[in-house]
Design a protein around this motif. Structure first.
Motif, PDB file in Angstrom:
ATOM      1  N   LYS A  68     -13.559   0.939  -1.475  1.00 45.95           N
ATOM      2  CA  LYS A  68     -12.572   0.402  -2.417  1.00 45.95           C
ATOM      3  C   LYS A  68     -12.015   1.498  -3.319  1.00 45.95           C
ATOM      4  O   LYS A  68     -10.823   1.519  -3.629  1.00 45.95           O
ATOM      5  CB  LYS A  68     -13.206  -0.720  -3.245  1.00 45.95           C
ATOM      6  CG  LYS A  68     -13.526  -1.984  -2.458  1.00 45.95           C
ATOM      7  CD  LYS A  68     -14.178  -3.034  -3.344  1.00 45.95           C
ATOM      8  CE  LYS A  68     -14.371  -4.368  -2.628  1.00 45.95           C
ATOM      9  NZ  LYS A  68     -15.303  -4.293  -1.496  1.00 45.95           N
ATOM     10  N   LEU A  69     -12.882   2.419  -3.743  1.00 48.38           N
ATOM     11  CA  LEU A  69     -12.404   3.531  -4.568  1.00 48.38           C
ATOM     12  C   LEU A  69     -11.462   4.437  -3.781  1.00 48.38           C
ATOM     13  O   LEU A  69     -10.458   4.923  -4.319  1.00 48.38           O
ATOM     14  CB  LEU A  69     -13.588   4.353  -5.082  1.00 48.38           C
ATOM     15  CG  LEU A  69     -14.499   3.689  -6.115  1.00 48.38           C
ATOM     16  CD1 LEU A  69     -15.646   4.632  -6.482  1.00 48.38           C
ATOM     17  CD2 LEU A  69     -13.735   3.275  -7.368  1.00 48.38           C
ATOM     18  N   SER A  70     -11.769   4.662  -2.512  1.00 48.70           N
ATOM     19  CA  SER A  70     -10.887   5.465  -1.667  1.00 48.70           C
ATOM     20  C   SER A  70      -9.511   4.814  -1.554  1.00 48.70           C
ATOM     21  O   SER A  70      -8.476   5.492  -1.606  1.00 48.70           O
ATOM     22  CB  SER A  70     -11.513   5.632  -0.287  1.00 48.70           C
ATOM     23  OG  SER A  70     -10.679   6.395   0.556  1.00 48.70           O
ATOM     24  N   GLY A  71      -9.486   3.504  -1.409  1.00 46.02           N
ATOM     25  CA  GLY A  71      -8.226   2.781  -1.364  1.00 46.02           C
ATOM     26  C   GLY A  71      -7.466   2.895  -2.672  1.00 46.02           C
ATOM     27  O   GLY A  71      -6.229   3.013  -2.691  1.00 46.02           O
ATOM     28  N   LEU A  72      -8.195   2.874  -3.787  1.00 47.22           N
ATOM     29  CA  LEU A  72      -7.561   3.029  -5.100  1.00 47.22           C
ATOM     30  C   LEU A  72      -6.907   4.396  -5.222  1.00 47.22           C
ATOM     31  O   LEU A  72      -5.794   4.513  -5.750  1.00 47.22           O
ATOM     32  CB  LEU A  72      -8.606   2.851  -6.204  1.00 47.22           C
ATOM     33  CG  LEU A  72      -8.132   3.149  -7.635  1.00 47.22           C
ATOM     34  CD1 LEU A  72      -6.999   2.217  -8.045  1.00 47.22           C
ATOM     35  CD2 LEU A  72      -9.299   3.048  -8.616  1.00 47.22           C
ATOM     36  N   VAL A  73      -7.565   5.429  -4.723  1.00 45.73           N
ATOM     37  CA  VAL A  73      -7.007   6.784  -4.790  1.00 45.73           C
ATOM     38  C   VAL A  73      -5.673   6.847  -4.049  1.00 45.73           C
ATOM     39  O   VAL A  73      -4.696   7.424  -4.546  1.00 45.73           O
ATOM     40  CB  VAL A  73      -8.018   7.801  -4.217  1.00 45.73           C
ATOM     41  CG1 VAL A  73      -7.345   9.140  -3.933  1.00 45.73           C
ATOM     42  CG2 VAL A  73      -9.179   7.980  -5.177  1.00 45.73           C
ATOM     43  N   LYS A  74      -5.605   6.262  -2.881  1.00 48.76           N
ATOM     44  CA  LYS A  74      -4.343   6.240  -2.126  1.00 48.76           C
ATOM     45  C   LYS A  74      -3.253   5.509  -2.903  1.00 48.76           C
ATOM     46  O   LYS A  74      -2.103   5.951  -2.948  1.00 48.76           O
ATOM     47  CB  LYS A  74      -4.572   5.574  -0.775  1.00 48.76           C
ATOM     48  CG  LYS A  74      -5.483   6.360   0.155  1.00 48.76           C
ATOM     49  CD  LYS A  74      -5.745   5.607   1.456  1.00 48.76           C
ATOM     50  CE  LYS A  74      -6.703   6.379   2.349  1.00 48.76           C
ATOM     51  NZ  LYS A  74      -7.028   5.632   3.591  1.00 48.76           N
ATOM     52  N   LYS A  75      -3.619   4.394  -3.515  1.00 51.92           N
ATOM     53  CA  LYS A  75      -2.669   3.598  -4.299  1.00 51.92           C
ATOM     54  C   LYS A  75      -2.134   4.388  -5.493  1.00 51.92           C
ATOM     55  O   LYS A  75      -0.921   4.406  -5.754  1.00 51.92           O
ATOM     56  CB  LYS A  75      -3.366   2.323  -4.774  1.00 51.92           C
ATOM     57  CG  LYS A  75      -2.517   1.369  -5.604  1.00 51.92           C
ATOM     58  CD  LYS A  75      -3.310   0.087  -5.883  1.00 51.92           C
ATOM     59  CE  LYS A  75      -2.482  -0.963  -6.613  1.00 51.92           C
ATOM     60  NZ  LYS A  75      -2.329  -0.631  -8.047  1.00 51.92           N
ATOM     61  N   LEU A  76      -3.022   5.081  -6.196  1.00 54.81           N
ATOM     62  CA  LEU A  76      -2.605   5.836  -7.377  1.00 54.81           C
ATOM     63  C   LEU A  76      -1.716   7.012  -7.008  1.00 54.81           C
ATOM     64  O   LEU A  76      -0.736   7.305  -7.706  1.00 54.81           O
ATOM     65  CB  LEU A  76      -3.839   6.326  -8.133  1.00 54.81           C
ATOM     66  CG  LEU A  76      -4.683   5.234  -8.809  1.00 54.81           C
ATOM     67  CD1 LEU A  76      -6.012   5.808  -9.287  1.00 54.81           C
ATOM     68  CD2 LEU A  76      -3.927   4.594  -9.969  1.00 54.81           C
ATOM     69  N   ASN A  77      -2.031   7.687  -5.922  1.00 50.63           N
ATOM     70  CA  ASN A  77      -1.190   8.809  -5.492  1.00 50.63           C
ATOM     71  C   ASN A  77       0.205   8.349  -5.107  1.00 50.63           C
ATOM     72  O   ASN A  77       1.176   9.104  -5.238  1.00 50.63           O
ATOM     73  CB  ASN A  77      -1.852   9.540  -4.314  1.00 50.63           C
ATOM     74  CG  ASN A  77      -2.953  10.484  -4.757  1.00 50.63           C
ATOM     75  OD1 ASN A  77      -2.810  11.208  -5.734  1.00 50.63           O
ATOM     76  ND2 ASN A  77      -4.069  10.473  -4.048  1.00 50.63           N
ATOM     77  N   TYR A  78       0.315   7.121  -4.634  1.00 45.50           N
ATOM     78  CA  TYR A  78       1.618   6.562  -4.262  1.00 45.50           C
ATOM     79  C   TYR A  78       2.408   6.111  -5.494  1.00 45.50           C
ATOM     80  O   TYR A  78       3.621   6.308  -5.573  1.00 45.50           O
ATOM     81  CB  TYR A  78       1.412   5.377  -3.315  1.00 45.50           C
ATOM     82  CG  TYR A  78       2.686   4.690  -2.898  1.00 45.50           C
ATOM     83  CD1 TYR A  78       3.523   5.259  -1.939  1.00 45.50           C
ATOM     84  CD2 TYR A  78       3.065   3.478  -3.488  1.00 45.50           C
ATOM     85  CE1 TYR A  78       4.706   4.630  -1.565  1.00 45.50           C
ATOM     86  CE2 TYR A  78       4.245   2.840  -3.118  1.00 45.50           C
ATOM     87  CZ  TYR A  78       5.062   3.425  -2.160  1.00 45.50           C
ATOM     88  OH  TYR A  78       6.237   2.798  -1.791  1.00 45.50           O
TER      89      TYR A  78
END
Length: 351
Positions: A251-261
């Motif tokens: 879930k944290l990995s998914g959050l990182v992708k979301k924030l970079n976008y």
């Protein structure tokens, strides 16, 4: 296997030597829990402290600083790898001032979590208060260096976040309140929401280079192995806890992708220690360790903090043979191996 271990260490040392000369990071700024607390808890009213021997016996100068380790912890090694100081000081430590903090500072507090309820368990600094200290730091930095230079450091600094284990082990699985409100997946989502808001607040305050740390296999901590043994499940890892850690990391990995976008001009990386720590636990001899199930300090089964003290005759003579220093925290050697791994796999983008 000895050759592989030596080659691996030499590769890590070579990487450090090559990259420090081209460092683009003027400061290391740290938020989180005991995995990165350099001694802030020394200055607050809590029982969760480690500013006494044998903690710090292998630290620079052989002194206990409040780090939950026999020596240095990951932010120290990261700071050194970027060509900065070999140790990142705690913001509340009166021995340091803004001249020291300009190149590295830790706001972390042992025992805290994303969830405010976690910090209440042992009366430590909640995450929102760490942010308030950071705002105070920004004001002092601008007064010390001037707005232009201070803002450059704020913008170019590397922000390290390491937090989350206590939310599960100290709060969710220990106290009834959150379990009555959320199942474990819902609680993970709740924590990820806090993590997102926290990083967005750092972004609004000027942060642009951020490392979001994941969880280690928390079911393999000596404390959890001991618990597993006394509940009749043997002395192995508590794999249900490891699965929670892996799911949360996803879930944290998914959050990182979301924030970079979503956030313009930001670079967020996910620093995941789980695979390397799991590898160390599975094949300790590959990394030069002899003991993984128990810790170095005291009996190695359940002691940490005040129960890990200089008066216990059972503490090991050589912490380098142990994966864990106390029942909850890794040895300096483990931290260095994990940090070298993260430098190569995640943090290299900031060199």
């Amino acid at each position: 296997m000895a050759y592989t271990y030596i080659s691996w260490l030499l590769l890590g040392q070579f990487l450090t030597l090559v990259t420090t000369s081209a460092s683009k990071i003027p400061a290391i700024i740290v938020f989180g829990d005991s995995s990165v607390d350099a001694g802030n808890n020394n200055q607050i009213s809590t029982i969760l402290k480690s500013n006494f021997q044998p903690y710090g016996r292998d630290f620079l100068g052989g002194r206990p600083t409040g780090r939950f380790s026999n020596g240095r912890i990951p932010p120290d090694f990261i700071s050194e790898a970027f060509g900065l100081k070999p140790a990142v000081p705690a913001y509340l430590d009166p021995a340091y001032g803004i001249a020291d903090f300009a190149v590295g500072v830790s706001f972390a507090s042992a025992g805290t979590g994303y969830d405010n309820a976690t910090s209440n368990v042992l009366s430590v600094i909640p995450l929102w208060k760490e942010v308030e200290y950071y705002k105070d730091y920004q004001n002092k930095l601008r007064a010390y260096l001037g707005y232009q230079n201070a803002n450059r450091i704020i913008r170019e600094a590397l922000y390290l976040i390491s937090i989350g284990t206590n939310d599960f082990l100290e709060n969710y699985y220990t106290l009834p309140n959150r379990r009555s409100q959320y199942n474990v997946d819902q609680y993970q989502q709740f924590l990820v929401g806090i993590a997102e808001n926290f990083i967005k607040e750092l972004y609004s305050l000027g942060a642009r280079k951020i490392s979001l740390g994941g969880l280690i296999p928390m079911g393999c901590l000596p404390l959890e192995r001991t618990s597993n043994f006394f509940t009749g499940n043997g002395g192995g890892c508590k794999e249900s806890y490891n699965m929670v850690a892996m799911n949360f990391n996803g879930k944290l990995s998914g959050l990182v992708k979301k924030l970079n976008y979503e956030l313009r001009g930001v670079k967020v990386v996910f620093s995941n220690p789980y695979p390397i720590v799991k590898q160390i636990i599975r094949r300790p001899s590959l990394y030069g360790f002899e003991e993984v199930a128990v810790a170095c300090c005291s009996s190695g089964l359940f002691e940490f903090g005040y129960t890990c003290n200089q008066y216990n005759p059972l503490t090991c003579a050589d912490a380098n043979k142990y994966v864990f220093w106390d029942s909850f925290h890794p040895t300096e050697k483990t931290s260095q191996i994990v940090t070298d791994h993260l430098l190569k796999r995640a943090l290299h983008v900031f060199f």
